[in-house]
Scaffold this motif. Structure first.
Motif, mmCIF file in Angstrom:
data_model
loop_
_atom_site.group_PDB
_atom_site.id
_atom_site.type_symbol
_atom_site.label_atom_id
_atom_site.label_comp_id
_atom_site.label_asym_id
_atom_site.label_seq_id
_atom_site.Cartn_x
_atom_site.Cartn_y
_atom_site.Cartn_z
ATOM 1 N N GLU A 96 76.985 44.822 77.179
ATOM 2 C CA GLU A 96 76.447 44.494 75.864
ATOM 3 C C GLU A 96 75.350 43.447 76.042
ATOM 4 O O GLU A 96 75.598 42.358 76.561
ATOM 5 C CB GLU A 96 77.543 43.943 74.967
ATOM 6 C CG GLU A 96 77.047 43.531 73.598
ATOM 7 C CD GLU A 96 78.160 42.953 72.746
ATOM 8 O OE1 GLU A 96 78.554 43.626 71.782
ATOM 9 O OE2 GLU A 96 78.631 41.834 73.051
ATOM 10 N N VAL A 97 74.132 43.803 75.642
ATOM 11 C CA VAL A 97 73.005 42.877 75.707
ATOM 12 C C VAL A 97 72.668 42.469 74.280
ATOM 13 O O VAL A 97 72.347 43.313 73.452
ATOM 14 C CB VAL A 97 71.790 43.524 76.405
ATOM 15 C CG1 VAL A 97 70.618 42.550 76.440
ATOM 16 C CG2 VAL A 97 72.156 43.984 77.814
ATOM 17 N N GLU A 98 72.785 41.189 74.016
ATOM 18 C CA GLU A 98 72.551 40.661 72.677
ATOM 19 C C GLU A 98 71.244 39.870 72.655
ATOM 20 O O GLU A 98 71.079 38.909 73.407
ATOM 21 C CB GLU A 98 73.717 39.752 72.284
ATOM 22 C CG GLU A 98 73.550 39.108 70.934
ATOM 23 C CD GLU A 98 74.669 38.124 70.609
ATOM 24 O OE1 GLU A 98 74.684 37.645 69.455
ATOM 25 O OE2 GLU A 98 75.508 37.812 71.484
ATOM 26 N N LEU A 99 70.327 40.277 71.798
ATOM 27 C CA LEU A 99 69.068 39.564 71.612
ATOM 28 C C LEU A 99 69.293 38.463 70.585
ATOM 29 O O LEU A 99 69.726 38.739 69.465
ATOM 30 C CB LEU A 99 67.983 40.530 71.143
ATOM 31 C CG LEU A 99 66.585 39.961 70.971
ATOM 32 C CD1 LEU A 99 66.051 39.385 72.273
ATOM 33 C CD2 LEU A 99 65.655 41.058 70.455
ATOM 34 N N VAL A 100 69.045 37.214 70.985
ATOM 35 C CA VAL A 100 69.277 36.068 70.106
ATOM 36 C C VAL A 100 67.987 35.270 69.931
ATOM 37 O O VAL A 100 67.096 35.325 70.778
ATOM 38 C CB VAL A 100 70.409 35.159 70.648
ATOM 39 C CG1 VAL A 100 71.727 35.912 70.712
ATOM 40 C CG2 VAL A 100 70.062 34.593 72.012
ATOM 41 N N TRP A 101 67.928 34.535 68.843
ATOM 42 C CA TRP A 101 66.737 33.725 68.561
ATOM 43 C C TRP A 101 67.053 32.247 68.440
ATOM 44 O O TRP A 101 66.163 31.433 68.250
ATOM 45 C CB TRP A 101 66.042 34.231 67.294
ATOM 46 C CG TRP A 101 65.630 35.654 67.453
ATOM 47 C CD1 TRP A 101 66.187 36.740 66.846
ATOM 48 C CD2 TRP A 101 64.593 36.167 68.298
ATOM 49 N NE1 TRP A 101 65.554 37.894 67.272
ATOM 50 C CE2 TRP A 101 64.565 37.569 68.160
ATOM 51 C CE3 TRP A 101 63.679 35.569 69.176
ATOM 52 C CZ2 TRP A 101 63.680 38.383 68.847
ATOM 53 C CZ3 TRP A 101 62.794 36.386 69.867
ATOM 54 C CH2 TRP A 101 62.802 37.784 69.695
ATOM 55 N N GLU A 102 68.326 31.892 68.512
ATOM 56 C CA GLU A 102 68.740 30.498 68.430
ATOM 57 C C GLU A 102 69.461 30.120 69.702
ATOM 58 O O GLU A 102 70.381 30.835 70.104
ATOM 59 C CB GLU A 102 69.661 30.286 67.227
ATOM 60 C CG GLU A 102 68.972 30.440 65.897
ATOM 61 C CD GLU A 102 67.886 29.408 65.662
ATOM 62 O OE1 GLU A 102 68.040 28.245 66.101
ATOM 63 O OE2 GLU A 102 66.859 29.758 65.063
ATOM 64 N N PRO A 103 69.099 29.047 70.331
ATOM 65 C CA PRO A 103 67.934 28.231 70.010
ATOM 66 C C PRO A 103 66.653 28.954 70.400
ATOM 67 O O PRO A 103 66.671 29.811 71.285
ATOM 68 C CB PRO A 103 68.137 26.975 70.875
ATOM 69 C CG PRO A 103 68.921 27.454 72.052
ATOM 70 C CD PRO A 103 69.813 28.555 71.525
#
Length: 120
Positions: A96-103
């Motif tokens: 599972e690859v999760e794209l995050v923006w925080e931080p």
């Protein structure tokens, strides 16, 4: 004193937080290092895009970001991450690859090698 048989945590000089079996740490770091951000022609590990990797009995979970929300190659990078991880991960693990923006990503996340390459 008994040795802790639990999952390994991040080493002080590790390129990103890691929680999981120690035997998988180096193969996973190597796999992620093979993925290149084509916009800067450097490994996503050196650019500092990997926020963390967690391995459980069922899942290999990677949190990553892009240098900007407008990154035109985000899908390409995510596909390459999945491909490289699939080559080294045990077949029973769900990737599972999760794209995050925080931080938000910042140049402070780059490795010393990346800073020298970019002349920062």
């Amino acid at each position: 004193m008994s040795a802790d048989a639990g999952p390994a945590m991040t080493e002080p000089n590790a390129p990103f937080p890691y929680e999981g079996p120690e035997a998988l740490r180096q193969p996973l770091v190597a796999a992620l290092t093979r993925v290149v951000d084509p916009e800067v022609a450097m490994s996503i590990v050196d650019v500092g895009l990997i926020y963390g990797v967690t391995v459980t009995a069922e899942k290999l979970h990677v949190r990553l970001t892009m240098t900007s929300a407008a990154c035109p190659v985000a899908d390409l990078i995510i596909d390459e991450v999945e491909t490289e991880l699939d080559r080294v991960a045990p077949p029973e693990l769900l990737i599972e690859v999760e794209l995050v923006w925080e931080p938000p990503w910042s140049a402070d996340r780059m490795s010393e090698r990346a800073r020298r390459f970019m002349q920062w």
